[in-house]
Design a protein around this motif. Structure first.
Motif, mmCIF file in Angstrom:
data_model
loop_
_atom_site.group_PDB
_atom_site.id
_atom_site.type_symbol
_atom_site.label_atom_id
_atom_site.label_comp_id
_atom_site.label_asym_id
_atom_site.label_seq_id
_atom_site.Cartn_x
_atom_site.Cartn_y
_atom_site.Cartn_z
ATOM 1 N N ASP A 185 22.384 31.873 36.888
ATOM 2 C CA ASP A 185 23.110 30.859 37.643
ATOM 3 C C ASP A 185 23.194 31.316 39.089
ATOM 4 O O ASP A 185 22.917 32.456 39.409
ATOM 5 C CB ASP A 185 24.502 30.593 37.056
ATOM 6 N N GLY A 186 23.502 30.414 39.959
ATOM 7 C CA GLY A 186 23.655 30.783 41.357
ATOM 8 C C GLY A 186 22.363 30.738 42.143
ATOM 9 O O GLY A 186 21.967 29.687 42.619
ATOM 10 N N ASP A 187 21.675 31.891 42.243
ATOM 11 C CA ASP A 187 20.439 31.987 43.032
ATOM 12 C C ASP A 187 19.382 31.019 42.513
ATOM 13 O O ASP A 187 19.498 30.471 41.427
ATOM 14 C CB ASP A 187 19.842 33.403 42.930
ATOM 15 N N THR A 188 18.348 30.863 43.294
ATOM 16 C CA THR A 188 17.199 30.150 42.762
ATOM 17 C C THR A 188 16.680 30.953 41.573
ATOM 18 O O THR A 188 16.816 32.181 41.532
ATOM 19 C CB THR A 188 16.098 29.988 43.829
ATOM 20 N N GLU A 189 16.128 30.285 40.599
ATOM 21 C CA GLU A 189 15.752 30.952 39.356
ATOM 22 C C GLU A 189 14.747 32.073 39.556
ATOM 23 O O GLU A 189 14.869 33.138 38.952
ATOM 24 C CB GLU A 189 15.227 29.932 38.343
ATOM 25 N N ASP A 190 13.736 31.855 40.401
ATOM 26 C CA ASP A 190 12.732 32.904 40.590
ATOM 27 C C ASP A 190 13.352 34.158 41.195
ATOM 28 O O ASP A 190 13.078 35.274 40.757
ATOM 29 C CB ASP A 190 11.536 32.409 41.405
ATOM 30 N N GLN A 191 14.231 33.976 42.164
ATOM 31 C CA GLN A 191 14.886 35.124 42.797
ATOM 32 C C GLN A 191 15.871 35.787 41.845
ATOM 33 O O GLN A 191 15.986 37.009 41.805
ATOM 34 C CB GLN A 191 15.589 34.707 44.092
ATOM 35 N N ALA A 192 16.589 35.005 41.063
ATOM 36 C CA ALA A 192 17.546 35.555 40.099
ATOM 37 C C ALA A 192 16.824 36.408 39.047
ATOM 38 O O ALA A 192 17.314 37.477 38.663
ATOM 39 C CB ALA A 192 18.327 34.440 39.432
ATOM 40 N N ARG A 206 6.706 28.589 36.963
ATOM 41 C CA ARG A 206 6.689 28.923 38.380
ATOM 42 C C ARG A 206 7.878 29.812 38.743
ATOM 43 O O ARG A 206 7.781 30.665 39.616
ATOM 44 C CB ARG A 206 6.698 27.642 39.201
ATOM 45 N N ASN A 207 8.995 29.644 38.014
ATOM 46 C CA ASN A 207 10.167 30.466 38.299
ATOM 47 C C ASN A 207 10.023 31.896 37.779
ATOM 48 O O ASN A 207 10.918 32.709 37.960
ATOM 49 C CB ASN A 207 11.446 29.808 37.765
ATOM 50 N N ASP A 208 8.899 32.213 37.156
ATOM 51 C CA ASP A 208 8.607 33.571 36.690
ATOM 52 C C ASP A 208 7.721 34.338 37.671
ATOM 53 O O ASP A 208 7.479 35.533 37.498
ATOM 54 C CB ASP A 208 7.923 33.542 35.318
ATOM 55 N N LEU A 209 7.232 33.677 38.691
ATOM 56 C CA LEU A 209 6.249 34.262 39.600
ATOM 57 C C LEU A 209 6.696 35.597 40.191
ATOM 58 O O LEU A 209 5.944 36.576 40.136
ATOM 59 C CB LEU A 209 5.937 33.270 40.731
ATOM 60 N N LEU A 210 7.886 35.678 40.732
ATOM 61 C CA LEU A 210 8.313 36.901 41.416
ATOM 62 C C LEU A 210 8.429 38.078 40.457
ATOM 63 O O LEU A 210 7.996 39.184 40.774
ATOM 64 C CB LEU A 210 9.637 36.674 42.142
ATOM 65 N N MET A 211 8.979 37.862 39.270
ATOM 66 C CA MET A 211 9.104 38.982 38.329
ATOM 67 C C MET A 211 7.742 39.398 37.777
ATOM 68 O O MET A 211 7.498 40.571 37.550
ATOM 69 C CB MET A 211 10.106 38.681 37.212
ATOM 70 N N LEU A 212 6.845 38.441 37.596
ATOM 71 C CA LEU A 212 5.492 38.785 37.128
ATOM 72 C C LEU A 212 4.754 39.606 38.173
ATOM 73 O O LEU A 212 4.052 40.559 37.849
ATOM 74 C CB LEU A 212 4.692 37.522 36.790
ATOM 75 N N ARG A 213 4.916 39.244 39.432
ATOM 76 C CA ARG A 213 4.219 39.935 40.523
ATOM 77 C C ARG A 213 4.772 41.338 40.753
ATOM 78 O O ARG A 213 4.014 42.278 40.996
ATOM 79 C CB ARG A 213 4.308 39.116 41.809
#
Length: 156
Positions: free
Chosen positions: A74-81, A101-108
């Motif tokens: 909750d709160g942040d955008t999902e990808d950043q959270a 698409r909200n998994d992009l940052l953690m995958l990278r």
């Protein structure tokens, strides 16, 4: 922990397996058949975490009997959270699996990122940053129950 030294890829010491829920472990909020047993097996070697916005409100009930840590976003955008959560665990000791698409940052940013193409399909933006693509979650989790598969997939 799962440890492998993969020629051309590097050393992996995976302590945490971070999983997206909807679209990865679940379809329409319901845990996919057969995953409970597989998750219990994985939890003997790594700590299993499930990240979700829990859009359909079923995650905690569906996973109640499984040895997982559930984190509701909750709160942040999902990808950043999701990335923030992985950062608290240590990106260098995390493998992450997702489809959106909200998994992009953690995958990278994780030591190992795996995208799956399941019933909800997959984000091509996320696919471009993942280390491995899997046809479904069972095959993706099988990489950890049979780690030599990681070696044969990632080596030069």
């Amino acid at each position: 922990m799962i440890s492998l030294d993969i020629p051309g890829f590097g050393k992996l010491d995976i302590e945490h397996l971070v999983l997206d829920y909807n679209g990865t472990l679940a379809l329409d909020g319901n845990l996919l058949p057969g995953l409970g047993k597989l998750i219990k097996e994985l939890a003997e070697d790594v700590q299993v975490h499930v990240l979700t916005a829990d859009t359909l409100g079923q995650c905690e009930e569906e996973l109640a009997e499984l040895p997982v840590t559930i984190h509701i976003i909750d709160g942040d955008t999902e990808d950043q959270a999701k990335l923030n959560y992985v950062n608290t665990l240590g990106t260098e000791i995390c493998a992450c699996i997702g489809n959106g698409r909200n998994d992009l940052l953690m995958l990278r940013e994780s030591a190992l990122g795996i995208i799956i193409s399941g019933a909800e399909c997959m984000s091509m933006k996320s696919a471009r940053v993942a280390d491995i693509g899997a046809t479904d979650i069972t095959n993706a989790l099988g990489l950890f129950t049979h780690p030599v598969r990681l070696l044969t997939t990632l080596r030069n």
